[in-house]
Design a protein around this motif. Sequence first.
Motif, PDB file in Angstrom:
ATOM      1  N   UNK A  35       0.880  -1.173   0.161  1.00 20.07           N
ATOM      2  CA  UNK A  35      -0.039   0.075  -0.077  1.00 20.07           C
ATOM      3  C   UNK A  35       0.941   1.230  -0.068  1.00 20.07           C
ATOM      4  N   UNK A  36       0.569   2.156  -0.889  1.00 23.79           N
ATOM      5  CA  UNK A  36       1.543   3.449  -0.928  1.00 23.79           C
ATOM      6  C   UNK A  36       3.116   2.909  -1.217  1.00 23.79           C
ATOM      7  N   UNK A  64      -9.111   1.914  -2.783  1.00 25.54           N
ATOM      8  CA  UNK A  64      -7.778   1.516  -2.293  1.00 25.54           C
ATOM      9  C   UNK A  64      -7.106   2.260  -1.177  1.00 25.54           C
ATOM     10  N   UNK A  65      -7.986   2.910  -0.492  1.00 31.05           N
ATOM     11  CA  UNK A  65      -7.167   3.734   0.720  1.00 31.05           C
ATOM     12  C   UNK A  65      -7.446   3.105   1.986  1.00 31.05           C
ATOM     13  N   UNK A  66      -8.099   2.124   2.185  1.00 26.34           N
ATOM     14  CA  UNK A  66      -8.501   1.426   3.457  1.00 26.34           C
ATOM     15  C   UNK A  66      -8.617  -0.016   3.079  1.00 26.34           C
ATOM     16  N   UNK A  67      -8.248  -1.010   4.148  1.00 28.44           N
ATOM     17  CA  UNK A  67      -8.443  -2.237   4.159  1.00 28.44           C
ATOM     18  C   UNK A  67      -9.989  -2.558   4.589  1.00 28.44           C
ATOM     19  N   UNK A  77      -7.213   1.310   8.506  1.00 27.54           N
ATOM     20  CA  UNK A  77      -6.135   2.182   7.930  1.00 27.54           C
ATOM     21  C   UNK A  77      -4.939   1.086   7.633  1.00 27.54           C
ATOM     22  N   UNK A  78      -4.473   1.027   6.265  1.00 30.91           N
ATOM     23  CA  UNK A  78      -3.753   0.004   5.908  1.00 30.91           C
ATOM     24  C   UNK A  78      -2.113   0.183   6.781  1.00 30.91           C
ATOM     25  N   UNK A  79      -1.822   1.439   6.953  1.00 34.52           N
ATOM     26  CA  UNK A  79      -0.636   1.542   7.623  1.00 34.52           C
ATOM     27  C   UNK A  79      -0.473   1.448   9.316  1.00 34.52           C
TER      28      UNK A  79
END
Length: 109
Positions: A35-36, A64-67, A77-79
């Motif tokens: 992701x990113x 594509x911004x979140x799981x 939040x993916x991170x």
Amino acid sequence: MSEPVIICASDDLVDGGNAVKFAVTGGTPAFVVRWNGTVYGYLNQCAHVGGPIDFEGQVLESSGKFLMCARHGAIYEPDTGKCVGGPCRGAKLVPVAVSEDAGAVRLCA
Ligand code: FES
């Protein structure tokens, strides 16, 4: 000291694409996703009722911004793995330490 376990090749993880699922020691399901540009690893256990969050390897929602958990729609939040929407808001996925170098994604000991 044992060699880090290779989870997959770097090329197996397309940015914003599907996750690669694997199992950590003891057989607990987990996944890695890019992701990113960065690879993140989490146990594949939703903070809501504990089931897997993916649907056939898909863990990112359409923007594509979140799981997103495929069961009841929890958004993470993916991170950070923090749940920011849905039935377990405020809870977190359990992170799995991973590293990436030399074309491979590895499970950190
Ligand atoms: S199991 Fe993930 S939102 Fe319910």
